[in-house]
Design an enzyme around this catalytic site. Structure first.
Site, PDB file in Angstrom:
ATOM      1  N   ASP A   1       0.790  -1.173  -0.050  1.00 37.62           N
ATOM      2  CA  ASP A   1      -0.007  -0.079  -0.248  1.00 37.62           C
ATOM      3  C   ASP A   1       0.876   1.351  -0.081  1.00 37.62           C
ATOM      4  O   ASP A   1       1.905   1.289   0.815  1.00 37.62           O
ATOM      5  CB  ASP A   1      -1.029  -0.041   1.199  1.00 37.62           C
ATOM      6  CG  ASP A   1      -2.063   0.918   1.305  1.00 37.62           C
ATOM      7  OD1 ASP A   1      -3.336   0.541   1.011  1.00 37.62           O
ATOM      8  OD2 ASP A   1      -1.863   2.222   1.254  1.00 37.62           O
ATOM      9  N   ILE A   2       0.512   2.406  -0.765  1.00 33.62           N
ATOM     10  CA  ILE A   2       1.375   3.376  -1.050  1.00 33.62           C
ATOM     11  C   ILE A   2       1.319   4.104   0.343  1.00 33.62           C
ATOM     12  O   ILE A   2       2.123   4.849   0.559  1.00 33.62           O
ATOM     13  CB  ILE A   2       0.795   4.405  -2.076  1.00 33.62           C
ATOM     14  CG1 ILE A   2       2.021   5.192  -2.712  1.00 33.62           C
ATOM     15  CG2 ILE A   2      -0.522   5.049  -1.824  1.00 33.62           C
ATOM     16  CD1 ILE A   2       1.500   5.580  -4.202  1.00 33.62           C
TER      17      ILE A   2
ATOM     18  N   ASN B   1     -12.840  -3.261   2.640  1.00 32.71           N
ATOM     19  CA  ASN B   1     -13.887  -2.000   2.754  1.00 32.71           C
ATOM     20  C   ASN B   1     -14.730  -2.236   1.474  1.00 32.71           C
ATOM     21  O   ASN B   1     -14.225  -2.414   0.418  1.00 32.71           O
ATOM     22  CB  ASN B   1     -12.893  -0.886   2.792  1.00 32.71           C
ATOM     23  CG  ASN B   1     -12.328  -0.481   3.711  1.00 32.71           C
ATOM     24  OD1 ASN B   1     -12.578  -0.969   5.097  1.00 32.71           O
ATOM     25  ND2 ASN B   1     -10.984  -0.043   3.969  1.00 32.71           N
TER      26      ASN B   1
ATOM     27  N   GLN C   1     -14.513   2.407   1.117  1.00 31.28           N
ATOM     28  CA  GLN C   1     -13.707   2.153  -0.045  1.00 31.28           C
ATOM     29  C   GLN C   1     -13.414   3.121  -0.825  1.00 31.28           C
ATOM     30  O   GLN C   1     -14.377   3.966  -1.149  1.00 31.28           O
ATOM     31  CB  GLN C   1     -14.681   0.984  -0.842  1.00 31.28           C
ATOM     32  CG  GLN C   1     -14.101   0.593  -2.079  1.00 31.28           C
ATOM     33  CD  GLN C   1     -14.673  -0.719  -2.716  1.00 31.28           C
ATOM     34  OE1 GLN C   1     -15.706  -0.896  -2.403  1.00 31.28           O
ATOM     35  NE2 GLN C   1     -14.030  -1.263  -3.797  1.00 31.28           N
TER      36      GLN C   1
ATOM     37  N   HIS D   1     -10.357  -5.172  -3.308  1.00 32.05           N
ATOM     38  CA  HIS D   1      -8.780  -5.414  -2.909  1.00 32.05           C
ATOM     39  C   HIS D   1      -9.183  -5.667  -1.358  1.00 32.05           C
ATOM     40  O   HIS D   1      -9.912  -5.420  -0.632  1.00 32.05           O
ATOM     41  CB  HIS D   1      -8.141  -4.124  -2.836  1.00 32.05           C
ATOM     42  CG  HIS D   1      -8.621  -3.005  -2.477  1.00 32.05           C
ATOM     43  ND1 HIS D   1      -9.530  -2.181  -3.116  1.00 32.05           N
ATOM     44  CD2 HIS D   1      -8.510  -2.258  -1.426  1.00 32.05           C
ATOM     45  CE1 HIS D   1      -9.999  -1.171  -2.649  1.00 32.05           C
ATOM     46  NE2 HIS D   1      -9.443  -1.290  -1.277  1.00 32.05           N
ATOM     47  N   LEU D   2      -8.360  -6.805  -0.865  1.00 40.51           N
ATOM     48  CA  LEU D   2      -7.973  -6.961   0.468  1.00 40.51           C
ATOM     49  C   LEU D   2      -6.914  -6.319   1.012  1.00 40.51           C
ATOM     50  O   LEU D   2      -5.819  -6.372   0.438  1.00 40.51           O
ATOM     51  CB  LEU D   2      -7.698  -8.863   0.558  1.00 40.51           C
ATOM     52  CG  LEU D   2      -8.770  -9.704   0.649  1.00 40.51           C
ATOM     53  CD1 LEU D   2      -9.594  -9.825  -0.725  1.00 40.51           C
ATOM     54  CD2 LEU D   2      -8.320 -10.942   0.958  1.00 40.51           C
ATOM     55  N   HIS D   3      -7.120  -5.903   2.241  1.00 42.56           N
ATOM     56  CA  HIS D   3      -5.920  -5.338   2.819  1.00 42.56           C
ATOM     57  C   HIS D   3      -5.505  -6.306   3.799  1.00 42.56           C
ATOM     58  O   HIS D   3      -6.112  -7.070   4.639  1.00 42.56           O
ATOM     59  CB  HIS D   3      -6.384  -4.113   3.758  1.00 42.56           C
ATOM     60  CG  HIS D   3      -6.900  -2.920   3.171  1.00 42.56           C
ATOM     61  ND1 HIS D   3      -6.118  -1.863   3.085  1.00 42.56           N
ATOM     62  CD2 HIS D   3      -8.305  -2.653   2.725  1.00 42.56           C
ATOM     63  CE1 HIS D   3      -6.843  -0.710   2.397  1.00 42.56           C
ATOM     64  NE2 HIS D   3      -7.976  -1.491   2.038  1.00 42.56           N
TER      65      HIS D   3
HETATM   66  P1  5GP Z   1      -9.709   1.380   0.131  1.00 41.85           P
HETATM   67  O1  5GP Z   1      -9.757   2.583   1.291  1.00 41.85           O
HETATM   68  O2  5GP Z   1     -10.384   1.442  -0.885  1.00 41.85           O
HETATM   69  O3  5GP Z   1     -10.271   0.221   1.242  1.00 41.85           O
HETATM   70  O4  5GP Z   1      -8.028   1.158   0.147  1.00 41.85           O
HETATM   71  C1  5GP Z   1      -7.406   1.537  -1.047  1.00 41.85           C
HETATM   72  C2  5GP Z   1      -5.875   1.679  -0.615  1.00 41.85           C
HETATM   73  O5  5GP Z   1      -5.184   1.776  -1.951  1.00 41.85           O
HETATM   74  C3  5GP Z   1      -5.498   2.712   0.326  1.00 41.85           C
HETATM   75  O6  5GP Z   1      -4.979   2.455   1.667  1.00 41.85           O
HETATM   76  C4  5GP Z   1      -4.392   3.678  -0.264  1.00 41.85           C
HETATM   77  O7  5GP Z   1      -3.333   3.968   0.610  1.00 41.85           O
HETATM   78  C5  5GP Z   1      -4.074   2.659  -1.394  1.00 41.85           C
HETATM   79  N1  5GP Z   1      -3.815   3.100  -2.786  1.00 41.85           N
HETATM   80  C6  5GP Z   1      -4.410   4.175  -3.515  1.00 41.85           C
HETATM   81  N2  5GP Z   1      -3.757   4.456  -4.572  1.00 41.85           N
HETATM   82  C7  5GP Z   1      -2.647   3.515  -4.661  1.00 41.85           C
HETATM   83  C8  5GP Z   1      -1.438   3.580  -5.611  1.00 41.85           C
HETATM   84  O8  5GP Z   1      -1.365   4.206  -6.429  1.00 41.85           O
HETATM   85  N3  5GP Z   1      -0.599   2.644  -5.264  1.00 41.85           N
HETATM   86  C9  5GP Z   1      -0.434   2.054  -3.915  1.00 41.85           C
HETATM   87  N4  5GP Z   1       0.559   1.268  -3.978  1.00 41.85           N
HETATM   88  N5  5GP Z   1      -1.655   2.121  -3.289  1.00 41.85           N
HETATM   89  C10 5GP Z   1      -2.666   3.012  -3.590  1.00 41.85           C
END
Ligand code: 5GP
Ligand code: ZN
Length: 114
Positions: A29-30, A87, A94, A100-102
């Site tokens: 995750d970034i 999420n 989300q 995606h799974l964290h």
């Molecule tokens: P969500 O909030 O949808 O459950 O999770 C999205 C996740 O994607 C966040 O934790 C966010 O930091 C990560 N993320 C968003 N854009 C990028 C990206 O361009 N590269 C990477 N590696 N992670 C990303």
């Protein structure tokens, strides 16, 4: 399709990939929320868990993503435990509309989540 995770899966946007196969990709995750914070995604664009259908193929795919998370947790030495989060939708928090799974670990997690 203007989807950042599809682009990461296709190698069009760089990411620190830790696992790839025919059906799935895992990368760091970034903006990590824990010492270990990886994302496991299907190559196929599925917008969220809520979009997963009842077909055996899609159910198998979701199981496969969990198996990868478990294997990565082992490789990351998360023997003390970890958390898998999916999420889903606006109330689920989300922000990227590609399933995606964290995989979070390396510290004790809080409960209940915010
Ligand atoms: P969500 O909030 O949808 O459950 O999770 C999205 C996740 O994607 C966040 O934790 C966010 O930091 C990560 N993320 C968003 N854009 C990028 C990206 O361009 N590269 C990477 N590696 N992670 C990303
Ligand atoms: Zn996508």
């Amino acid at each position: 399709m203007d989807c950042i995770f599809c682009k990461i899966a296709a190698g069009e946007i760089p990411a620190k990939k830790l696992y790839e196969d025919e059906h799935a990709v895992a990368f760091a995750d970034i903006n990590p929320k824990a010492p270990v914070h990886l994302l496991i995604i299907p190559r196929q664009h599925i917008a969220s868990l809520a979009e997963v259908g009842a077909s055996e193929e899609e159910k198998t795919l979701v199981g496969h993503l969990h198996g990868i998370a478990n294997e990565l947790a082992r490789r990351q030495n998360l023997g003390n435990g970890y958390r898998i989060v999916i999420n889903t939708g606006p109330d689920g928090g989300q922000t990227v509309d590609h399933l995606h799974l964290h995989l979070l670990g390396g510290r004790a997690m809080h409960w209940p989540p915010g």
